[in-house]
Scaffold this active site. Structure first.
Site, mmCIF file in Angstrom:
data_model
loop_
_atom_site.group_PDB
_atom_site.id
_atom_site.type_symbol
_atom_site.label_atom_id
_atom_site.label_comp_id
_atom_site.label_asym_id
_atom_site.label_seq_id
_atom_site.Cartn_x
_atom_site.Cartn_y
_atom_site.Cartn_z
ATOM 1 N N SER A 41 -10.188 5.338 -4.921
ATOM 2 C CA SER A 41 -11.145 6.432 -5.124
ATOM 3 C C SER A 41 -10.686 7.446 -6.174
ATOM 4 O O SER A 41 -11.482 7.893 -6.992
ATOM 5 C CB SER A 41 -11.394 7.127 -3.791
ATOM 6 O OG SER A 41 -10.178 7.575 -3.213
ATOM 7 N N LYS A 78 0.858 -1.191 0.000
ATOM 8 C CA LYS A 78 0.000 0.000 0.000
ATOM 9 C C LYS A 78 0.886 1.230 0.000
ATOM 10 O O LYS A 78 1.661 1.452 0.933
ATOM 11 C CB LYS A 78 -0.917 -0.004 1.213
ATOM 12 C CG LYS A 78 -1.799 1.239 1.295
ATOM 13 C CD LYS A 78 -2.823 1.138 2.401
ATOM 14 C CE LYS A 78 -3.670 2.407 2.464
ATOM 15 N NZ LYS A 78 -4.659 2.327 3.546
ATOM 16 N N LYS A 135 -2.000 -1.510 -3.915
ATOM 17 C CA LYS A 135 -2.888 -0.347 -3.853
ATOM 18 C C LYS A 135 -2.080 0.923 -3.902
ATOM 19 O O LYS A 135 -1.110 1.017 -3.145
ATOM 20 C CB LYS A 135 -3.697 -0.426 -2.553
ATOM 21 C CG LYS A 135 -4.568 0.752 -2.261
ATOM 22 C CD LYS A 135 -5.220 0.605 -0.921
ATOM 23 C CE LYS A 135 -6.038 1.840 -0.666
ATOM 24 N NZ LYS A 135 -6.523 1.889 0.676
ATOM 25 N N LYS A 183 1.014 10.041 5.481
ATOM 26 C CA LYS A 183 1.156 8.671 5.980
ATOM 27 C C LYS A 183 2.459 8.016 5.504
ATOM 28 O O LYS A 183 2.590 6.807 5.445
ATOM 29 C CB LYS A 183 -0.071 7.846 5.548
ATOM 30 C CG LYS A 183 -1.395 8.414 6.087
ATOM 31 C CD LYS A 183 -2.586 7.476 5.884
ATOM 32 C CE LYS A 183 -3.854 8.023 6.548
ATOM 33 N NZ LYS A 183 -5.006 7.083 6.455
ATOM 34 N N ARG A 224 -10.827 9.771 1.480
ATOM 35 C CA ARG A 224 -10.729 10.465 2.774
ATOM 36 C C ARG A 224 -11.898 11.439 2.942
ATOM 37 O O ARG A 224 -12.359 11.660 4.059
ATOM 38 C CB ARG A 224 -9.364 11.134 2.914
ATOM 39 C CG ARG A 224 -8.252 10.088 3.074
ATOM 40 C CD ARG A 224 -6.840 10.665 3.159
ATOM 41 N NE ARG A 224 -5.843 9.602 3.044
ATOM 42 C CZ ARG A 224 -4.544 9.823 2.884
ATOM 43 N NH1 ARG A 224 -4.077 11.053 2.839
ATOM 44 N NH2 ARG A 224 -3.707 8.794 2.773
HETATM 45 C C1 PBG Z 1 -7.450 3.731 5.395
HETATM 46 C C2 PBG Z 1 -7.783 3.362 3.987
HETATM 47 C C3 PBG Z 1 -7.608 4.223 2.893
HETATM 48 C C4 PBG Z 1 -8.137 3.582 1.784
HETATM 49 C C5 PBG Z 1 -8.609 2.333 2.212
HETATM 50 N N1 PBG Z 1 -8.362 2.216 3.582
HETATM 51 C C6 PBG Z 1 -7.071 5.606 2.832
HETATM 52 C C7 PBG Z 1 -5.772 5.929 3.437
HETATM 53 O O1 PBG Z 1 -4.904 5.082 3.603
HETATM 54 O O2 PBG Z 1 -5.634 7.103 3.775
HETATM 55 C C8 PBG Z 1 -8.186 4.182 0.406
HETATM 56 C C9 PBG Z 1 -9.225 3.685 -0.532
HETATM 57 C C10 PBG Z 1 -9.503 4.556 -1.703
HETATM 58 O O3 PBG Z 1 -8.862 5.615 -1.930
HETATM 59 O O4 PBG Z 1 -10.400 4.199 -2.461
HETATM 60 N N2 PBG Z 1 -6.923 2.786 6.205
#
Ligand code: PBG
Length: 332
Positions: A282, A202, A256, A225, A212
């Site tokens: 997203s 990720k 991801k 992050k 978010r």
């Molecule tokens: C948070 C989480 C995120 C997503 C899935 N779980 C966002 C992040 O890490 O800030 C992102 C999913 C998306 O953008 O569709 N644990």
């Protein structure tokens, strides 16, 4: 072995492209609804849905509405739904205790879906951000994201979700050691058949922006992050993480975001041959939707082409907000 290509005109590639029938015969990769995991957003209340401005066509749903969505997904042949809670502000605290409450939004939704649509697989998200006052996936002390303390909390969260009936746990937090700790706890508590789909590779990505907004974390999040999510410049590291997560007890792994990281999908699949998933996040969804709503791209065509690219890159499945729309088309 490298296939031999006889020179033109002995070989004419266009011969096998001349009709839909021939193209279908030799097509290497296809999409079906069982390639999809559908991420959905939960909110408190009854019989209500709220639009998310940066994700046109996606809504936050109350638990009763998510049950209807699960039914719809099952009828479309989508095997799994993945739950993300938009939590009430009062449920976001420094100790994140709501994350492992048996009665939190996610756990209530798991039970309601299991009751109404027992056949569909329910995937969850394991990370503290929906319950954390500062929007981070882990505990924050003096600006530092604590690893080991966070892992303890994640284990509690995982057990509560397994207890509620989750089929697939999705640790998305990127703390070190969380897969092993969660797997050990599941084994010792008798949840031996709960699987883990680890968010293994990720990346610290700007493509999560609309998500978010959807879970109400954009305002709360201070900083970024980057101390726990991967650096977008890295590729070998993803392979080491996959090996680590498999050794610790992950059943499936995820890359991801998706489209900007298809090279990682291919490397992971080639190196390990394990069930490999990608998350079309997203921001990827928002880009395609925005261009389509301007009339610049054909929405259904780019949707299916983008989803097919994951299969070609070696993925076994895709988490995608397009799941129901794509399944409807694929079902004719
Ligand atoms: C948070 C989480 C995120 C997503 C899935 N779980 C966002 C992040 O890490 O800030 C992102 C999913 C998306 O953008 O569709 N644990």
């Amino acid at each position: 072995m490298k296939p031999t290509v006889a020179p033109y005109p002995t070989t004419r590639f266009r011969r096998l492209r001349k009709s839909a029938a021939l193209r279908a015969m030799v097509r290497e990769h296809t999409l079906t609804p069982d390639d999809f995991i559908w991420p959905v957003f939960l909110m408190e209340g009854t019989n209500e849905e709220n639009a998310i401005a940066s994700m046109p066509g996606v809504t936050r749903k109350t638990v009763d509405r998510v049950v209807l969505a699960a039914k719809e997904a099952y009828d479309l042949g989508i095997p799994a739904i993945c739950l993300f809670p938009y939590t009430a502000m009062a449920d976001r605290t420094e100790d994140c205790a709501m994350a492992w409450s048996p009665d939190n939004l996610t756990n209530r939704a798991i039970r309601a879906i299991k009751d109404a649509v027992p056949e569909i697989a329910i995937m969850t998200d394991i990370a503290l951000d929906p319950y954390n006052i500062n929007g981070h996936d882990g505990y924050v002390v003096d600006g530092e994201i604590l690893n080991d303390e966070t892992v303890e909390a994640l284990v509690n969260m995982a057990l509560a979700q397994a207890e509620a009936g989750a089929d697939i746990l999705g640790p998305s937090d990127m703390m070190d050691g969380r897969i092993g700790a969660i797997r050990a706890a599941l084994e010792s508590e008798g949840h031996t058949n709960v699987s883990i789909l680890s968010y293994t590779a990720k990346y610290a990505s700007a493509f999560y922006g609309p998500f978010r907004d959807a879970v109400g974390a954009s305002g709360a999040l201070k900083g970024d992050k980057k101390t726990y999510q991967m650096d977008p410049g890295n590729s070998d590291e993803a392979l080491r993480l996959v090996e680590r997560d498999l050794m610790e007890g992950a059943d499936m792994v995820m890359i991801k975001p998706g489209m900007p990281y298809l090279d990682i999908c291919r490397r992971v699949k080639d190196s390990f041959g394990v069930p490999t998933f990608a998350y079309q996040v997203s921001g990827e969804y928002a880009m395609l939707k925005a261009a389509a709503s301007n009339g610049w791209l054909d929405e259904n065509k780019v949707m299916l082409e983008s989803l097919l690219s994951f299969k070609r890159a070696g993925c076994d499945g895709i988490l995608t907000y397009f799941a129901p729309q794509a399944a409807r088309i694929l079902n004719g």
